[in-house]
Design an enzyme around this catalytic site. Structure first.
Site, PDB file in Angstrom:
ATOM      1  N   TYR A 178     -13.302 -31.579   1.373  1.00 17.74           N
ATOM      2  CA  TYR A 178     -11.991 -32.082   1.808  1.00 17.74           C
ATOM      3  C   TYR A 178     -10.863 -31.157   1.366  1.00 17.74           C
ATOM      4  CZ  TYR A 178     -13.431 -36.330   4.037  1.00 17.74           C
ATOM      5  OH  TYR A 178     -13.966 -37.215   4.935  1.00 17.74           O
TER       6      TYR A 178
ATOM      7  N   LYS B 275      -3.431 -35.552   1.218  1.00 20.77           N
ATOM      8  CA  LYS B 275      -3.481 -37.022   1.137  1.00 20.77           C
ATOM      9  C   LYS B 275      -2.859 -37.502  -0.179  1.00 20.77           C
ATOM     10  CE  LYS B 275      -5.585 -38.161   5.024  1.00 20.77           C
ATOM     11  NZ  LYS B 275      -4.733 -38.610   6.156  1.00 20.77           N
TER      12      LYS B 275
HETATM   13  P1  NAP Z   1      -8.510 -39.023  15.319  1.00 21.09           P
HETATM   14  O1  NAP Z   1      -8.923 -40.119  16.216  1.00 21.09           O
HETATM   15  O2  NAP Z   1      -8.992 -37.649  15.628  1.00 21.09           O
HETATM   16  O3  NAP Z   1      -6.932 -39.053  15.173  1.00 21.09           O
HETATM   17  C1  NAP Z   1      -6.213 -37.999  14.580  1.00 21.09           C
HETATM   18  C2  NAP Z   1      -4.970 -37.817  15.386  1.00 21.09           C
HETATM   19  O4  NAP Z   1      -4.082 -36.883  14.739  1.00 21.09           O
HETATM   20  C3  NAP Z   1      -5.242 -37.257  16.768  1.00 21.09           C
HETATM   21  O5  NAP Z   1      -4.610 -38.073  17.733  1.00 21.09           O
HETATM   22  C4  NAP Z   1      -4.588 -35.888  16.684  1.00 21.09           C
HETATM   23  O6  NAP Z   1      -4.167 -35.366  17.930  1.00 21.09           O
HETATM   24  C5  NAP Z   1      -3.426 -36.190  15.773  1.00 21.09           C
HETATM   25  N1  NAP Z   1      -2.728 -34.997  15.336  1.00 21.09           N
HETATM   26  C6  NAP Z   1      -3.213 -33.912  14.674  1.00 21.09           C
HETATM   27  N2  NAP Z   1      -2.239 -32.993  14.523  1.00 21.09           N
HETATM   28  C7  NAP Z   1      -1.111 -33.516  15.098  1.00 21.09           C
HETATM   29  C8  NAP Z   1       0.208 -33.053  15.285  1.00 21.09           C
HETATM   30  N3  NAP Z   1       0.617 -31.837  14.852  1.00 21.09           N
HETATM   31  N4  NAP Z   1       1.103 -33.847  15.939  1.00 21.09           N
HETATM   32  C9  NAP Z   1       0.743 -35.065  16.391  1.00 21.09           C
HETATM   33  N5  NAP Z   1      -0.499 -35.560  16.249  1.00 21.09           N
HETATM   34  C10 NAP Z   1      -1.428 -34.792  15.612  1.00 21.09           C
HETATM   35  O7  NAP Z   1      -9.026 -39.291  13.818  1.00 21.09           O
HETATM   36  P2  NAP Z   1      -8.852 -40.508  12.787  1.00 21.09           P
HETATM   37  O8  NAP Z   1     -10.012 -40.388  11.880  1.00 21.09           O
HETATM   38  O9  NAP Z   1      -8.600 -41.773  13.499  1.00 21.09           O
HETATM   39  O10 NAP Z   1      -7.572 -40.051  11.966  1.00 21.09           O
HETATM   40  C11 NAP Z   1      -6.438 -40.885  11.771  1.00 21.09           C
HETATM   41  C12 NAP Z   1      -6.020 -40.836  10.308  1.00 21.09           C
HETATM   42  O11 NAP Z   1      -7.024 -41.503   9.523  1.00 21.09           O
HETATM   43  C13 NAP Z   1      -5.868 -39.442   9.724  1.00 21.09           C
HETATM   44  O12 NAP Z   1      -4.754 -39.419   8.867  1.00 21.09           O
HETATM   45  C14 NAP Z   1      -7.142 -39.277   8.906  1.00 21.09           C
HETATM   46  O13 NAP Z   1      -7.009 -38.344   7.858  1.00 21.09           O
HETATM   47  C15 NAP Z   1      -7.287 -40.694   8.390  1.00 21.09           C
HETATM   48  N6  NAP Z   1      -8.602 -41.056   7.854  1.00 21.09           N
HETATM   49  C16 NAP Z   1      -9.725 -40.855   8.586  1.00 21.09           C
HETATM   50  C17 NAP Z   1     -10.956 -41.189   8.056  1.00 21.09           C
HETATM   51  C18 NAP Z   1     -12.216 -40.938   8.826  1.00 21.09           C
HETATM   52  O14 NAP Z   1     -13.302 -40.883   8.222  1.00 21.09           O
HETATM   53  N7  NAP Z   1     -12.162 -40.820  10.135  1.00 21.09           N
HETATM   54  C19 NAP Z   1     -11.054 -41.757   6.767  1.00 21.09           C
HETATM   55  C20 NAP Z   1      -9.879 -41.974   6.052  1.00 21.09           C
HETATM   56  C21 NAP Z   1      -8.656 -41.624   6.594  1.00 21.09           C
HETATM   57  P3  NAP Z   1      -5.108 -34.217  18.604  1.00 21.09           P
HETATM   58  O15 NAP Z   1      -6.405 -34.886  18.936  1.00 21.09           O
HETATM   59  O16 NAP Z   1      -4.302 -33.781  19.764  1.00 21.09           O
HETATM   60  O17 NAP Z   1      -5.271 -33.141  17.567  1.00 21.09           O
END
Ligand code: NAP
Length: 264
Positions: A156, A163
């Site tokens: 990470y 984070k």
């Molecule tokens: P996700 O579906 O891929 O969503 C991430 C989003 O961030 C995508 O819509 C992406 O757009 C957007 N993004 C990235 N760079 C950006 C920018 N410059 N401007 C605007 N949007 C941007 O993944 P997710 O897992 O649901 O992630 C959502 C949050 O949950 C994140 O903060 C992640 O760190 C957190 N999280 C995830 C997990 C896990 O295991 N999945 C666990 C804990 C926390 P594009 O697709 O266009 O890049």
């Protein structure tokens, strides 16, 4: 029966890429309870999928790359023009260059540090600053974090550091905005199979291990993230909670030692 009716409430959801996105999981119960939601997306390539996903909802979609102040200004101007106010903000986005997941943390380059911090942590501050004036009757803001903010999780690296900054920002924002009745919280989710997760080297292995080692002996479901997000956003449920990071990780964060002999 205890019911939550969010008719007349409005929200902005940032970070839906597809139906597996944590942002989408949080949006679902809000919509079901009657809230009207707008969605922002980073690039045009996401628009067709988002249009399909939100078909039938009373909504509008706005492009916004969170590294661009003009995009952010335009996004919140559009929200103000369409809704006149805002009750909820869901910030569910993050990015760090691939090399930061693939190489040891000690090698992180200055530009990669800046990019990860900008997209993954500063964007919450930038969005909250623009959302707050629209939250005229108070409001609630939720962002997404992960355990790597406070413990070392292999690979990470820079995202863990970002984070940590995000969780600290939640506390300072909650302090600043508390007097206006605006709550700010982070939801620390266990691993979920989303697009963003795919960029993390060894994610599949970590996902499996988190499921095996957690207190509940399973991985979380994204609708469990949605449920807690709903509770934090809806004032009737989460009204007393602000400045907090709350775990939805099947208890993984609280274990101090993993022994192999625990019954499967
Ligand atoms: P996700 O579906 O891929 O969503 C991430 C989003 O961030 C995508 O819509 C992406 O757009 C957007 N993004 C990235 N760079 C950006 C920018 N410059 N401007 C605007 N949007 C941007 O993944 P997710 O897992 O649901 O992630 C959502 C949050 O949950 C994140 O903060 C992640 O760190 C957190 N999280 C995830 C997990 C896990 O295991 N999945 C666990 C804990 C926390 P594009 O697709 O266009 O890049």
């Amino acid at each position: 029966m205890y019911t939550i009716d969010l008719t007349g409430k409005t929200g902005l959801v940032m970070g839906v890429a597809n139906q597996r996105s944590l942002a989408w999981a949080i949006a679902q119960p809000l919509v079901q309870a009657g809230a009207r939601l707008a969605y922002s997306y980073q690039g045009e390539r996401l628009l067709p999928a988002l249009e399909k996903l939100t078909a039938g909802q009373d909504t509008f979609l706005v492009p916004c790359d969170v590294t661009n102040d003009d995009d952010l200004d335009a996004l919140f101007e559009t929200v103000e023009a369409r809704y006149g106010r805002l009750d909820y903000l869901v910030h569910a986005l993050a990015f760090a260059p691939q090399v930061t997941f693939d190489r040891p943390f000690v090698e992180v380059a200055r530009d990669d540090w800046r990019t990860a911090m900008d997209v993954s942590a500063y964007s919450l501050v930038a969005a909250t600053r623009r959302a707050a004036p629209l939250m005229r009757d108070g409001g609630s803001i939720v962002t997404l974090s992960y355990l790597a903010a406070e413990r070392v999780v292999p690979h990470y690296n820079m995202m863990g550091v970002a984070k940590a900054a995000l969780e600290a920002s939640v506390r300072y924002l909650a302090y600043d905005l508390g007097p206006q009745g605006i709550r700010v919280n982070a939801l620390s989710a266990g691993p979920a199979r989303t697009i963003a997760a795919r960029s993390i080297s060894g994610f599949g292995e970590m996902y499996g291990e988190a499921g095996r080692a957690s207190m509940l002996k399973r991985n979380i479901e994204t609708d469990e993230v949605g449920g807690l997000g709903f509770a934090l956003l809806a004032g009737q449920l989460g009204g007393g909670v602000t400045g907090a990071t709350i775990y939805v990780d099947a208890g993984f964060h609280a274990i101090g030692m993993f022994l192999p002999d625990r019954a499967e």
